[in-house]
Scaffold this motif. Sequence first.
Motif, PDB file in Angstrom:
ATOM      1  N   MET A 253     -27.557 -39.728  20.753  1.00 33.61           N
ATOM      2  CA  MET A 253     -28.121 -39.174  22.196  1.00 33.61           C
ATOM      3  C   MET A 253     -26.399 -39.143  22.906  1.00 33.61           C
ATOM      4  O   MET A 253     -25.436 -39.628  23.055  1.00 33.61           O
ATOM      5  N   VAL A 254     -26.614 -38.039  23.329  1.00 22.80           N
ATOM      6  CA  VAL A 254     -24.754 -37.364  24.094  1.00 22.80           C
ATOM      7  C   VAL A 254     -25.685 -37.166  25.265  1.00 22.80           C
ATOM      8  O   VAL A 254     -26.468 -35.954  25.851  1.00 22.80           O
ATOM      9  N   ASP A 255     -25.191 -37.622  26.455  1.00 22.13           N
ATOM     10  CA  ASP A 255     -24.980 -37.452  27.413  1.00 22.13           C
ATOM     11  C   ASP A 255     -23.928 -35.938  28.912  1.00 22.13           C
ATOM     12  O   ASP A 255     -23.338 -35.896  27.999  1.00 22.13           O
ATOM     13  N   ARG A 256     -24.180 -35.838  29.721  1.00 20.61           N
ATOM     14  CA  ARG A 256     -23.654 -34.724  30.440  1.00 20.61           C
ATOM     15  C   ARG A 256     -21.729 -35.653  30.657  1.00 20.61           C
ATOM     16  O   ARG A 256     -21.509 -35.853  30.466  1.00 20.61           O
ATOM     17  N   GLY A 257     -20.440 -35.412  30.249  1.00 21.36           N
ATOM     18  CA  GLY A 257     -19.024 -35.334  29.779  1.00 21.36           C
ATOM     19  C   GLY A 257     -19.241 -35.818  29.002  1.00 21.36           C
ATOM     20  O   GLY A 257     -17.940 -36.299  28.421  1.00 21.36           O
ATOM     21  N   GLU A 258     -19.580 -36.457  27.773  1.00 18.66           N
ATOM     22  CA  GLU A 258     -19.824 -36.992  26.598  1.00 18.66           C
ATOM     23  C   GLU A 258     -18.999 -35.836  25.243  1.00 18.66           C
ATOM     24  O   GLU A 258     -19.412 -34.932  25.674  1.00 18.66           O
ATOM     25  N   LYS A 259     -18.145 -36.551  24.495  1.00 21.10           N
ATOM     26  CA  LYS A 259     -17.766 -35.352  23.209  1.00 21.10           C
ATOM     27  C   LYS A 259     -18.772 -35.823  22.574  1.00 21.10           C
ATOM     28  O   LYS A 259     -19.683 -36.566  21.898  1.00 21.10           O
ATOM     29  N   LEU A 260     -19.323 -33.874  22.482  1.00 23.92           N
ATOM     30  CA  LEU A 260     -20.400 -33.777  21.768  1.00 23.92           C
ATOM     31  C   LEU A 260     -20.041 -33.217  20.009  1.00 23.92           C
ATOM     32  O   LEU A 260     -20.294 -34.360  18.784  1.00 23.92           O
ATOM     33  N   TYR A 261     -18.104 -32.788  19.531  1.00 16.52           N
ATOM     34  CA  TYR A 261     -17.854 -32.581  18.060  1.00 16.52           C
ATOM     35  C   TYR A 261     -16.189 -32.523  18.472  1.00 16.52           C
ATOM     36  O   TYR A 261     -16.171 -32.467  20.224  1.00 16.52           O
ATOM     37  N   GLU A 262     -15.924 -32.448  17.989  1.00 20.81           N
ATOM     38  CA  GLU A 262     -14.009 -32.276  17.912  1.00 20.81           C
ATOM     39  C   GLU A 262     -14.182 -30.956  17.440  1.00 20.81           C
ATOM     40  O   GLU A 262     -14.188 -30.494  16.310  1.00 20.81           O
TER      41      GLU A 262
END
Length: 269
Positions: A1-10
């Motif tokens: 899970m990805v939350d607000r402000g966290e890295k989704l990809y590079e």
Amino acid sequence: MVDRGEKLYEVNAQPVPLLFGDTPLYRTIERGVTPGPDVAQLVDNLRALGYRDPGEGDVFTEDTRNAVKRWQKNNGLPETGSLAVGDVVMLPGKLRVASIVAQPGAPAADDVLTYTRVEKVVSAGLDPRQVDVAAVRPGDKVTLGLPGGTDTTGTVSAVTTAADSGEGTSGQGEQAQQVATVTIDDHNAVAGVDSGSVQVTVVTATRANVLAVPVTALLALGEGGYALQVVSAEGDTRLVGVRTGMFASGLVEVTGEGLGEGVRVVRAS
């Protein structure tokens, strides 16, 4: 899970964080940009992430620029005080990554990943050729047979129409199919399940205090109707005509002369 402000990809070794908003980033947000909903979303995100005084409303101020620079520093990004298209991903809320599509080194224009909502749900196809779709309504309680053999309960939250591209009985191709979305009552029951086939059982009718026999015990009579082959205490058998009621879960409701609870019947193996 990805939350607000966290890295989704590079991309090019630079992290691309997830921010919340309904409007994608469609321009560079920097000093001098005209007011707009994208600026308001950025200000809301900075405030939600704990940055004080990021500005107000949809105007990009010097306070907003300073807050952006502090956020960039904390996330290992160049401290430009501005955001360009592609620097962040704007989506309505946190997400669950369903699958990784891109390979490292792939062109950035290709698909990167697929995602789903965070709350686990079950999507059940209701083929009108097999199911009385009118009997399934939002609010109905269902039983869910999970991978691994355990059961839990759920609630039908919505019934929508989708396209079934398979060949129909009329041979005219695409048909309308109903899809029931089922929310899971106890998410702890599916904590270890990310995907898989789920057996959905919905009760559309009930019969209380009736006699039921396996469907395979029914004998079709040449003159019409059905009978059961009843076994006596001595082991003899006789045919008893029956009227059938509801069919469910491999059983059928029956009524007939001389039938009662505990009567033994012959069924096909």
